[in-house]
Write a protein that holds these residues in place. Structure first.
Motif, PDB file in Angstrom:
ATOM      1  N   LEU A 113       0.837  -1.203   0.000  1.00 45.59           N
ATOM      2  CA  LEU A 113       0.000   0.000   0.000  1.00 45.59           C
ATOM      3  C   LEU A 113       0.873   1.255   0.000  1.00 45.59           C
ATOM      4  O   LEU A 113       0.632   2.188  -0.771  1.00 45.59           O
ATOM      5  N   MET A 114       1.890   1.270   0.834  1.00 44.16           N
ATOM      6  CA  MET A 114       2.765   2.440   0.901  1.00 44.16           C
ATOM      7  C   MET A 114       3.507   2.640  -0.429  1.00 44.16           C
ATOM      8  O   MET A 114       3.698   3.770  -0.870  1.00 44.16           O
ATOM      9  N   ARG A 115       3.882   1.542  -1.078  1.00 40.29           N
ATOM     10  CA  ARG A 115       4.538   1.645  -2.383  1.00 40.29           C
ATOM     11  C   ARG A 115       3.597   2.296  -3.395  1.00 40.29           C
ATOM     12  O   ARG A 115       3.987   3.184  -4.144  1.00 40.29           O
ATOM     13  N   ARG A 116       2.345   1.856  -3.390  1.00 38.17           N
ATOM     14  CA  ARG A 116       1.362   2.431  -4.319  1.00 38.17           C
ATOM     15  C   ARG A 116       1.066   3.895  -3.999  1.00 38.17           C
ATOM     16  O   ARG A 116       0.636   4.647  -4.865  1.00 38.17           O
ATOM     17  N   MET A 117       1.271   4.280  -2.750  1.00 39.45           N
ATOM     18  CA  MET A 117       1.050   5.668  -2.345  1.00 39.45           C
ATOM     19  C   MET A 117       2.325   6.507  -2.490  1.00 39.45           C
ATOM     20  O   MET A 117       2.416   7.606  -1.941  1.00 39.45           O
ATOM     21  N   ASN A 118       3.323   5.960  -3.197  1.00 34.94           N
ATOM     22  CA  ASN A 118       4.611   6.634  -3.403  1.00 34.94           C
ATOM     23  C   ASN A 118       5.357   6.895  -2.100  1.00 34.94           C
ATOM     24  O   ASN A 118       6.030   7.916  -1.946  1.00 34.94           O
ATOM     25  N   LYS A 119       5.227   5.938  -1.165  1.00 41.74           N
ATOM     26  CA  LYS A 119       5.937   6.020   0.109  1.00 41.74           C
ATOM     27  C   LYS A 119       6.752   4.740   0.325  1.00 41.74           C
ATOM     28  O   LYS A 119       6.847   4.230   1.436  1.00 41.74           O
ATOM     29  N   GLU A 120       7.320   4.245  -0.776  1.00 45.39           N
ATOM     30  CA  GLU A 120       8.021   2.957  -0.690  1.00 45.39           C
ATOM     31  C   GLU A 120       9.161   2.978   0.327  1.00 45.39           C
ATOM     32  O   GLU A 120       9.318   2.034   1.094  1.00 45.39           O
ATOM     33  N   ARG A 121       9.935   4.040   0.340  1.00 41.63           N
ATOM     34  CA  ARG A 121      11.067   4.106   1.263  1.00 41.63           C
ATOM     35  C   ARG A 121      10.607   3.938   2.714  1.00 41.63           C
ATOM     36  O   ARG A 121      11.202   3.198   3.477  1.00 41.63           O
ATOM     37  N   GLU A 122       9.501   4.600   3.072  1.00 41.94           N
ATOM     38  CA  GLU A 122       8.975   4.486   4.435  1.00 41.94           C
ATOM     39  C   GLU A 122       8.432   3.085   4.722  1.00 41.94           C
ATOM     40  O   GLU A 122       8.376   2.656   5.859  1.00 41.94           O
ATOM     41  N   GLY A 123       8.032   2.367   3.668  1.00 43.56           N
ATOM     42  CA  GLY A 123       7.448   1.040   3.844  1.00 43.56           C
ATOM     43  C   GLY A 123       8.437  -0.101   3.849  1.00 43.56           C
ATOM     44  O   GLY A 123       8.065  -1.242   4.124  1.00 43.56           O
ATOM     45  N   LEU A 124       9.707   0.172   3.580  1.00 44.89           N
ATOM     46  CA  LEU A 124      10.697  -0.911   3.485  1.00 44.89           C
ATOM     47  C   LEU A 124      10.829  -1.734   4.762  1.00 44.89           C
ATOM     48  O   LEU A 124      11.060  -2.941   4.705  1.00 44.89           O
ATOM     49  N   SER A 125      10.673  -1.099   5.908  1.00 49.44           N
ATOM     50  CA  SER A 125      10.794  -1.861   7.162  1.00 49.44           C
ATOM     51  C   SER A 125       9.690  -2.910   7.270  1.00 49.44           C
ATOM     52  O   SER A 125       9.895  -3.979   7.845  1.00 49.44           O
ATOM     53  N   TYR A 126       8.522  -2.623   6.683  1.00 52.33           N
ATOM     54  CA  TYR A 126       7.424  -3.593   6.723  1.00 52.33           C
ATOM     55  C   TYR A 126       7.703  -4.763   5.785  1.00 52.33           C
ATOM     56  O   TYR A 126       7.366  -5.907   6.094  1.00 52.33           O
ATOM     57  N   LEU A 127       8.332  -4.489   4.655  1.00 55.83           N
ATOM     58  CA  LEU A 127       8.732  -5.580   3.765  1.00 55.83           C
ATOM     59  C   LEU A 127       9.765  -6.456   4.463  1.00 55.83           C
ATOM     60  O   LEU A 127       9.678  -7.690   4.405  1.00 55.83           O
ATOM     61  N   SER A 128      10.708  -5.846   5.154  1.00 52.61           N
ATOM     62  CA  SER A 128      11.711  -6.616   5.896  1.00 52.61           C
ATOM     63  C   SER A 128      11.065  -7.486   6.969  1.00 52.61           C
ATOM     64  O   SER A 128      11.420  -8.651   7.132  1.00 52.61           O
ATOM     65  N   ARG A 129      10.122  -6.912   7.701  1.00 57.13           N
ATOM     66  CA  ARG A 129       9.410  -7.688   8.728  1.00 57.13           C
ATOM     67  C   ARG A 129       8.690  -8.879   8.112  1.00 57.13           C
ATOM     68  O   ARG A 129       8.674  -9.966   8.672  1.00 57.13           O
ATOM     69  N   SER A 130       8.088  -8.650   6.960  1.00 56.22           N
ATOM     70  CA  SER A 130       7.367  -9.724   6.281  1.00 56.22           C
ATOM     71  C   SER A 130       8.317 -10.855   5.896  1.00 56.22           C
ATOM     72  O   SER A 130       8.006 -12.028   6.063  1.00 56.22           O
ATOM     73  N   LEU A 131       9.484 -10.497   5.399  1.00 55.41           N
ATOM     74  CA  LEU A 131      10.470 -11.504   5.001  1.00 55.41           C
ATOM     75  C   LEU A 131      11.008 -12.289   6.188  1.00 55.41           C
ATOM     76  O   LEU A 131      11.352 -13.457   6.059  1.00 55.41           O
ATOM     77  N   GLU A 132      11.094 -11.645   7.338  1.00 59.81           N
ATOM     78  CA  GLU A 132      11.656 -12.275   8.532  1.00 59.81           C
ATOM     79  C   GLU A 132      10.625 -13.044   9.349  1.00 59.81           C
ATOM     80  O   GLU A 132      10.973 -13.709  10.325  1.00 59.81           O
ATOM     81  N   SER A 133       9.396 -12.985   8.969  1.00 61.30           N
ATOM     82  CA  SER A 133       8.333 -13.652   9.713  1.00 61.30           C
ATOM     83  C   SER A 133       8.557 -15.165   9.770  1.00 61.30           C
ATOM     84  O   SER A 133       9.020 -15.765   8.798  1.00 61.30           O
ATOM     85  N   PRO A 134       8.202 -15.797  10.894  1.00 63.04           N
ATOM     86  CA  PRO A 134       8.334 -17.259  10.966  1.00 63.04           C
ATOM     87  C   PRO A 134       7.354 -17.984  10.041  1.00 63.04           C
ATOM     88  O   PRO A 134       7.546 -19.147   9.729  1.00 63.04           O
TER      89      PRO A 134
END
Length: 193
Positions: free
Chosen positions: A89-110
């Motif tokens: 959602l943040m990427r689509r709202m042109n806030k990708e940089r601010e959303g990167l931590s959420y992508l990282s969290r998603s990748l690290e999820s168990p």
């Protein structure tokens, strides 16, 4: 229909039509120590509500809901899906940089989701980092323990995103070792950008 009803309906259907299939249990690592099953189901119901809000062209409301779900005190704060949806959602709202931590969290999820790895690979591709794209594919294979169902997905990704050598390599591995996935792998290899 809320998430609890959907899960109950699925359970009833499975019990009726597949009586020999054992009942599913949540895996350890889902951070259940702080949350009840009801809280988790309610949170996931909210994830789907946020997706609907976005589909209804209400990204601000979706952002508020997903931000609440990924806050530190949320029972799903570390889960892959809400974090991935917030990043997207943040990427689509042109806030990708601010959303990167959420992508990282998603990748690290168990309990990872493949789409998080696809989003990371696409981010690396946009940044022109071919090595990181391929490393992300390797990470997905490792995280999902080379699950046979992953092969067609990764082959299609490589085929459509301009990595034909990697697609061919995975196709060869799939067709030689996974008879039940040969057709799906071949079809995935034919995918066009």
């Amino acid at each position: 229909m809320n998430a609890i009803k959907r899960i109950d309906d699925l359970g009833a259907y499975t019990a009726k039509h597949y009586p020999s299939v054992p009942r599913l249990a949540l895996k350890p690592g889902l951070h259940l120590s702080q949350a009840t099953h009801g809280q988790l189901l309610s949170a996931y119901d909210d994830v789907f509500k946020a997706m609907q809000l976005e589909a209804d062209n209400q990204p601000g409301e979706a952002l508020k809901l997903l931000s609440r779900l990924t806050a530190r005190n949320s029972p799903v704060a570390q889960h892959a899906l809400p974090n991935l949806r917030l990043y997207e959602l943040m990427r689509r709202m042109n806030k990708e940089r601010e959303g990167l931590s959420y992508l990282s969290r998603s990748l690290e999820s168990p309990e990872p989701v493949l789409d998080a790895f696809k989003q990371m690979a696409l981010l690396n591709k946009r940044n022109g980092d071919r090595t990181a794209v391929l490393r992300t594919g390797e990470m997905a294979m490792a995280k999902f323990k080379k699950a046979p169902a992953l092969y067609p997905e990764l082959i299609a990704f490589y085929s459509t995103e301009g990595y034909p050598e990697q697609a061919r390599e995975l196709l060869n591995s799939c067709t030689l070792t996974m008879v039940e996935y040969r057709e799906a792998c071949n079809k995935a290899f034919q995918a066009k950008p």
